[in-house]
Structures are given as C-alpha cells and as structure tokens.
Design a protein around this motif. Sequence first.
Motif, PDB file in Angstrom:
ATOM      1  N   PHE A  87     117.395 -31.155  15.643  1.00 55.33           N
ATOM      2  CA  PHE A  87     116.799 -29.850  15.414  1.00 55.33           C
ATOM      3  C   PHE A  87     115.597 -30.020  14.480  1.00 55.33           C
ATOM      4  O   PHE A  87     115.665 -30.747  13.490  1.00 55.33           O
ATOM      5  N   ASP A  88     114.523 -29.347  14.750  1.00 53.03           N
ATOM      6  CA  ASP A  88     113.378 -29.389  13.846  1.00 53.03           C
ATOM      7  C   ASP A  88     113.784 -28.848  12.481  1.00 53.03           C
ATOM      8  O   ASP A  88     114.498 -27.852  12.379  1.00 53.03           O
ATOM      9  N   ASP A  89     113.319 -29.489  11.426  1.00 49.47           N
ATOM     10  CA  ASP A  89     113.510 -29.070  10.035  1.00 49.47           C
ATOM     11  C   ASP A  89     114.929 -29.269   9.525  1.00 49.47           C
ATOM     12  O   ASP A  89     115.167 -29.110   8.334  1.00 49.47           O
ATOM     13  N   GLY A  90     115.888 -29.607  10.396  1.00 51.91           N
ATOM     14  CA  GLY A  90     117.246 -29.827   9.922  1.00 51.91           C
ATOM     15  C   GLY A  90     117.885 -28.556   9.418  1.00 51.91           C
ATOM     16  O   GLY A  90     117.612 -28.092   8.315  1.00 51.91           O
ATOM     17  N   PRO A  91     118.759 -27.917  10.195  1.00 52.82           N
ATOM     18  CA  PRO A  91     119.342 -26.635   9.796  1.00 52.82           C
ATOM     19  C   PRO A  91     120.297 -26.776   8.623  1.00 52.82           C
ATOM     20  O   PRO A  91     120.922 -27.816   8.424  1.00 52.82           O
ATOM     21  N   THR A  92     120.402 -25.723   7.830  1.00 51.52           N
ATOM     22  CA  THR A  92     121.372 -25.698   6.735  1.00 51.52           C
ATOM     23  C   THR A  92     122.658 -25.011   7.152  1.00 51.52           C
ATOM     24  O   THR A  92     123.689 -25.178   6.504  1.00 51.52           O
ATOM     25  N   GLU A  93     122.595 -24.212   8.218  1.00 52.00           N
ATOM     26  CA  GLU A  93     123.810 -23.636   8.776  1.00 52.00           C
ATOM     27  C   GLU A  93     123.618 -23.398  10.264  1.00 52.00           C
ATOM     28  O   GLU A  93     122.491 -23.211  10.741  1.00 52.00           O
ATOM     29  N   VAL A  94     124.713 -23.440  10.991  1.00 54.84           N
ATOM     30  CA  VAL A  94     124.680 -23.216  12.430  1.00 54.84           C
ATOM     31  C   VAL A  94     125.859 -22.332  12.812  1.00 54.84           C
ATOM     32  O   VAL A  94     126.861 -22.252  12.092  1.00 54.84           O
ATOM     33  N   SER A 136     133.727 -17.263  17.217  1.00 53.90           N
ATOM     34  CA  SER A 136     132.554 -17.986  16.734  1.00 53.90           C
ATOM     35  C   SER A 136     132.677 -18.204  15.232  1.00 53.90           C
ATOM     36  O   SER A 136     133.361 -17.462  14.524  1.00 53.90           O
ATOM     37  N   GLU A 137     132.006 -19.236  14.762  1.00 51.46           N
ATOM     38  CA  GLU A 137     132.073 -19.581  13.339  1.00 51.46           C
ATOM     39  C   GLU A 137     130.695 -20.007  12.868  1.00 51.46           C
ATOM     40  O   GLU A 137     130.025 -20.820  13.514  1.00 51.46           O
ATOM     41  N   THR A 138     130.262 -19.436  11.749  1.00 52.64           N
ATOM     42  CA  THR A 138     129.024 -19.875  11.116  1.00 52.64           C
ATOM     43  C   THR A 138     129.368 -20.889  10.039  1.00 52.64           C
ATOM     44  O   THR A 138     130.185 -20.617   9.156  1.00 52.64           O
ATOM     45  N   ILE A 139     128.747 -22.063  10.128  1.00 51.76           N
ATOM     46  CA  ILE A 139     129.113 -23.182   9.272  1.00 51.76           C
ATOM     47  C   ILE A 139     127.938 -23.544   8.377  1.00 51.76           C
ATOM     48  O   ILE A 139     126.836 -23.820   8.860  1.00 51.76           O
ATOM     49  N   ALA A 140     128.157 -23.527   7.072  1.00 51.08           N
ATOM     50  CA  ALA A 140     127.160 -24.020   6.126  1.00 51.08           C
ATOM     51  C   ALA A 140     127.274 -25.537   6.082  1.00 51.08           C
ATOM     52  O   ALA A 140     128.327 -26.087   5.765  1.00 51.08           O
ATOM     53  N   LEU A 141     126.201 -26.223   6.413  1.00 53.83           N
ATOM     54  CA  LEU A 141     126.242 -27.676   6.534  1.00 53.83           C
ATOM     55  C   LEU A 141     126.058 -28.331   5.174  1.00 53.83           C
ATOM     56  O   LEU A 141     125.180 -27.957   4.398  1.00 53.83           O
ATOM     57  N   ARG A 142     126.891 -29.330   4.903  1.00 52.88           N
ATOM     58  CA  ARG A 142     126.800 -30.093   3.663  1.00 52.88           C
ATOM     59  C   ARG A 142     126.769 -31.576   4.012  1.00 52.88           C
ATOM     60  O   ARG A 142     127.038 -31.973   5.139  1.00 52.88           O
ATOM     61  N   SER A 143     126.474 -32.397   3.019  1.00 51.19           N
ATOM     62  CA  SER A 143     126.378 -33.830   3.277  1.00 51.19           C
ATOM     63  C   SER A 143     127.752 -34.479   3.380  1.00 51.19           C
ATOM     64  O   SER A 143     127.892 -35.557   3.924  1.00 51.19           O
ATOM     65  N   ASP A 144     128.787 -33.806   2.822  1.00 52.96           N
ATOM     66  CA  ASP A 144     130.122 -34.365   2.941  1.00 52.96           C
ATOM     67  C   ASP A 144     130.779 -33.852   4.218  1.00 52.96           C
ATOM     68  O   ASP A 144     130.259 -32.994   4.903  1.00 52.96           O
ATOM     69  N   LEU A 194     140.260 -24.876  17.372  1.00 48.62           N
ATOM     70  CA  LEU A 194     139.153 -25.816  17.485  1.00 48.62           C
ATOM     71  C   LEU A 194     138.850 -26.413  16.128  1.00 48.62           C
ATOM     72  O   LEU A 194     138.728 -25.704  15.151  1.00 48.62           O
ATOM     73  N   SER A 195     138.743 -27.727  16.101  1.00 51.61           N
ATOM     74  CA  SER A 195     138.426 -28.412  14.850  1.00 51.61           C
ATOM     75  C   SER A 195     137.013 -28.941  14.925  1.00 51.61           C
ATOM     76  O   SER A 195     136.631 -29.549  15.911  1.00 51.61           O
ATOM     77  N   ILE A 196     136.244 -28.665  13.902  1.00 45.86           N
ATOM     78  CA  ILE A 196     134.855 -29.108  13.871  1.00 45.86           C
ATOM     79  C   ILE A 196     134.677 -30.062  12.710  1.00 45.86           C
ATOM     80  O   ILE A 196     134.980 -29.721  11.574  1.00 45.86           O
ATOM     81  N   ALA A 197     134.218 -31.250  13.008  1.00 45.95           N
ATOM     82  CA  ALA A 197     134.020 -32.231  11.943  1.00 45.95           C
ATOM     83  C   ALA A 197     132.553 -32.586  11.870  1.00 45.95           C
ATOM     84  O   ALA A 197     131.962 -32.956  12.870  1.00 45.95           O
ATOM     85  N   LEU A 198     131.977 -32.446  10.701  1.00 46.72           N
ATOM     86  CA  LEU A 198     130.580 -32.815  10.489  1.00 46.72           C
ATOM     87  C   LEU A 198     130.542 -34.059   9.631  1.00 46.72           C
ATOM     88  O   LEU A 198     131.075 -34.080   8.533  1.00 46.72           O
ATOM     89  N   ALA A 218     115.698 -36.865  -2.691  1.00 41.63           N
ATOM     90  CA  ALA A 218     116.895 -36.456  -1.949  1.00 41.63           C
ATOM     91  C   ALA A 218     116.530 -35.851  -0.610  1.00 41.63           C
ATOM     92  O   ALA A 218     117.206 -36.062   0.385  1.00 41.63           O
ATOM     93  N   ARG A 219     115.434 -35.088  -0.565  1.00 46.88           N
ATOM     94  CA  ARG A 219     115.056 -34.448   0.682  1.00 46.88           C
ATOM     95  C   ARG A 219     114.691 -35.489   1.740  1.00 46.88           C
ATOM     96  O   ARG A 219     115.065 -35.368   2.902  1.00 46.88           O
ATOM     97  N   ALA A 220     113.987 -36.507   1.347  1.00 53.08           N
ATOM     98  CA  ALA A 220     113.615 -37.549   2.301  1.00 53.08           C
ATOM     99  C   ALA A 220     114.849 -38.288   2.788  1.00 53.08           C
ATOM    100  O   ALA A 220     114.968 -38.629   3.955  1.00 53.08           O
ATOM    101  N   GLU A 221     115.792 -38.548   1.876  1.00 54.05           N
ATOM    102  CA  GLU A 221     117.013 -39.235   2.259  1.00 54.05           C
ATOM    103  C   GLU A 221     117.769 -38.432   3.299  1.00 54.05           C
ATOM    104  O   GLU A 221     118.225 -38.961   4.303  1.00 54.05           O
ATOM    105  N   SER A 222     117.854 -37.128   3.075  1.00 53.01           N
ATOM    106  CA  SER A 222     118.584 -36.273   4.003  1.00 53.01           C
ATOM    107  C   SER A 222     117.930 -36.260   5.370  1.00 53.01           C
ATOM    108  O   SER A 222     118.592 -36.271   6.389  1.00 53.01           O
ATOM    109  N   SER A 223     116.579 -36.274   5.395  1.00 55.12           N
ATOM    110  CA  SER A 223     115.881 -36.168   6.667  1.00 55.12           C
ATOM    111  C   SER A 223     116.035 -37.421   7.507  1.00 55.12           C
ATOM    112  O   SER A 223     115.821 -37.393   8.707  1.00 55.12           O
TER     113      SER A 223
END
Length: 540
Positions: free
Chosen positions: A83-90, A99-107, A15-19, A32-37
């Motif tokens: 998702f409320d608050d925008g998760p940093t990992e899922v 299963s895979e735990t993924i740390a979310l990044r902007s790239d 399985l390939s996961i692309a964010l 930066a926080r506002a931009e991300s939100s």
Amino acid sequence: MIKRSSQLGALSATLSIALTCFGNGVVAAQPARAESSERNRILSIVDTSGRPVTGAMVTRAVDDRRQITRFTNVSGQIDLGSFDDGPTEVEVRYPGLKSETIALRSDSLRVELEVDTAFLRELPSSEWLALLPEGDMKREFTVNCASCHEISHDRIMLNGKPRSKIEWQAAIAMMRAMDAYDVIPPDFDDEDYAAWLAENLSAERIAKLQPGTRRNPEALANIEITEFTLPESDSLPHDLVNGPDGRIWITAFFYDELWVLSPEAGEIERISVDDNENVNAQPRALKFDDAGMLWLVNGGSESVLRVDPKTGSYETIGVGMYAHSIDVDAAGDIWVNDYFAEAERVAKVSHKTLATSVFPIPASNRPASEGLPLPYGLQVDSEGRLYSTQMAANTLARFDTKSGKGTLFEMPASNSAPRRPGLDNRQGLWIPEFNTGHVAYFDPTSEGFTRIQLGSSSVGLYDIEVNQANNDVWATGSLASTLIRYQSESGRSILTIPLPTEPAYTRHIAVDESNGDVWTAYSSMPAATPKVVRVRFLNQ
C-alpha cells in the motif's frame, strides 16, 4: 475455506488475524520512520483451525475522498507494505463475519472476528432473488422492479420481518407512483406479484440464505479497487467516460451537472449543464469524439449538448425525444435513441451544422398492454451500422446509417432484457441479458447469436464495455455488486470481482485502454451510497 456450522447462515469458526512485521537488516542508526518503511508487513488471515482465509477485503483510507481495497491471496496473506504510504489501520471484511478495524503496530497483532449473525444486511440482491423460482414471472419482475435499484435486505424486510402480500402491494404502488414515464407495463398484475413475492420471500425461505464466498482468490490478490467519494449523497452518478486529459467525466443525474474527477488527487470539479431551472435536465449518457469534444444526453430536456471540456461551455441541441444512449459514428456525427417512444426511432445530430434528423428503425410492434419497447443501449460500428437494444421488447434493431435500411432480430432467449451492449475490435456486438446472467454475442456476418453464461440469472448484467486493445469483455453485475471480466479471445476465463460497498448497483463501465484500468459508479435509484470506482490490476 471457512468452516460452516449446520445452523443456517452461521460460520462455526471465528477469524484470527495475525500481523507480523519482518525486519530486513535495516541499519540501527536510521530514523524509525525509514526503518518501518523498509519492512515487509505481512497481514495473515486464518480461521481458528489455522487455515488461510482467501479473498478477504483489506481496506484503508487514503484521505476523506479515497479508499483503497485489496484482497488476501491463496495463503490468506497481504503485504501491507505494498500500500502506498503504509497504512496505520485497515478494515478487514469477509462475507458472514463481522468487519474489524485494526490499528497496525510493529508487534504481533491477533484479532478474532466473530460470526456476523446479521449477515443478511450485507447480502447482495442476487442472493435474495435466487430464492424466486425461475421462469417468466421472475424475469418480468426483475426487469420491471430491479432495473434501477437493488432488491435486498432493506427492500424485502420490514420491521424485521419479510413483507406480507399487503406490504408488497404497498411497495409496488409506491413504485408505480414514482414511474413518471409509465415504464411498468399495464399487464403487470400488482396483486399477483405481491402474493408471489410474499410466498417466495418468506421467513422460511430466507432462513436458507448463506453468506457468499470469494471466487478466483489468486486473481483477486492482483487487484486494487479505489473508491472515490462524490460531492452529494443522492446524486445518482449515471454514466462516466475517460477524458482525453486523464480525468473522469461523470453525469450527476439529479444535480444537472457534470462532475470531473482528477484521480490522483481525488478532487472533483462541478460543471452545470442545465440552463433551464424549471426542468430537471437528467444528464445521463456521454461520449468524447475524436476531436476531443464531449457530447452529452440530457434526457429530461430532450436535448444533446456539445461541451467544450477546456472551458465547460456548451451548446444545446434539441432532439425532440428523451434520449437514452449516445454514440459517435466514423464521420463524427452523433446518434441517440428514443427511450420512451411507442415506436422505435433514432436521431442524428450533424457535428458540422448541429442539425437534427430523426429516423424510424425496425419496430417491435409491441402490444399496448405489454407497455413500451424501451430502446436502451446504442452502438454504431465502423461500417456505419447502428444497433439499438429494446429492453422490454427483447429485440435488437440494426439500422444502416448510410442506406437507411433496417433489420429486426429477436433475442435468442425469451424476455432476456437486453441492456447496454459493447462492440469489440472485430465489429462483434456483446449484449448483456439483464434477466438471465448470459451475454449474447451477435456476429454481424452470420447474423447469429452465441450465448455465454457469466453468472446466475440474478446477477443483473447491465452494461458491457469491450477493451479494444485485447477484446476483454467487461460487464456490470449490478444486482450482485460485482464487475465481471470475460476474456473473449481465449473463451475460457471469467473473473468475478466483488466491489467493496454494498449495494454497488452499477450502470456503466469505462475502460482506459492505455493502462487497463476499469471505471464504474454506484448509482442506485432511490439513492444508496454513490461512489466512483477504479479497478486496477497490480501487475500491469
């Protein structure tokens, strides 16, 4: 769709996961926080052929008390910004894949999930029980050996191998030793069942099992599931109800307590409901009356409690029976049924005087060799007609609380194990058949039954609750770790919702008719991971 290999239980593709995060014209001077939100954060899940994986679970932790799960849509995508608050990992999960735990990044992030060769450990009981041949023997086994807990990998496999006949006999003997109320009937032949289980749950047959798939991915993408952690890991949260103040009231069977959940904070208040330290009160069924008082069954102390939800104080009323279920009639009086009686009976508690009266109801006249009739679910309609299902006797008893007259009905399918029914807003009774995967609708006017199939014979329909606002019928798929919605008004739509934790053995449902939220609890015995669960539709 995921491509499968010809080898048993294996998925040929990883399985390939692309964010990918897409900007939307945010002014550079913003923090930066506002931009991300303000970004759309789309998580796309595809297989190695580029095809979307639909219905994958994506879970994030809100805090140490709550987890939220949503599902990918028909394009294999989910908007993480929703998702409320925008998760940093899922955590991402799909049947048959690790299963895979993924740390979310902007790239961009690309992760390949390998085939889970140990997928059998996450396979629900319904898949294992599907290996058993249909017939009376399977139904008798299901009602006697799966009526309190799941039967999946850890109960079937021993030291990495399927149980032998001798090992199954030992397991059944252990179960009998725990059966304090003689629920297992005398004519249940341990040796015959041990041989039958060893033959049909063999290594050869188990090798045919495959990972499950998701149904209705388009509908699942509109669902959010919140799991709430409970204070004790071996608590057996038996029943739950929506309180007038918006809190969820839960019976903690092994702790003789009520647990009161505040959903917005995930906090739980504990209230003791047993004043006799020498008796396990075993709180189970509960119901609010129209005046806002809470009525509670304590089976082990053969009592009903009237609880003031504002103070937690209570009065204890002896009913002289191990009551199973509870309901409140139109006059405000309380009714319970005798779970372990040799002859079926019910009790009424006057809400004015707290006096108790006991009434016989039509008896199944079950032979002693077949065990107790096991009165189970109980409902009282607005006309004062009380219904009690007898799980082992396979009957429905109707008792007119005004005239005292009663009628006994045989269930339409043999040994169907009717459990906890629900009434709709037309006084129709919806009865879950634990052994068949069908719900039986009883029409009080024609006194006839109509059966609707909601799942396989192994799904384990335990409880039904009907949303009075729209007559949607909700059922627990206790052996499949699912909730099932049947839209009875249209008579067509069946939605099966997989629950995030395996096993998710559920006994009771509560529907919040003000917003459509559905509540249940994982309550396997012996204990699995107990949680309280809310299912919410995002477009409501």
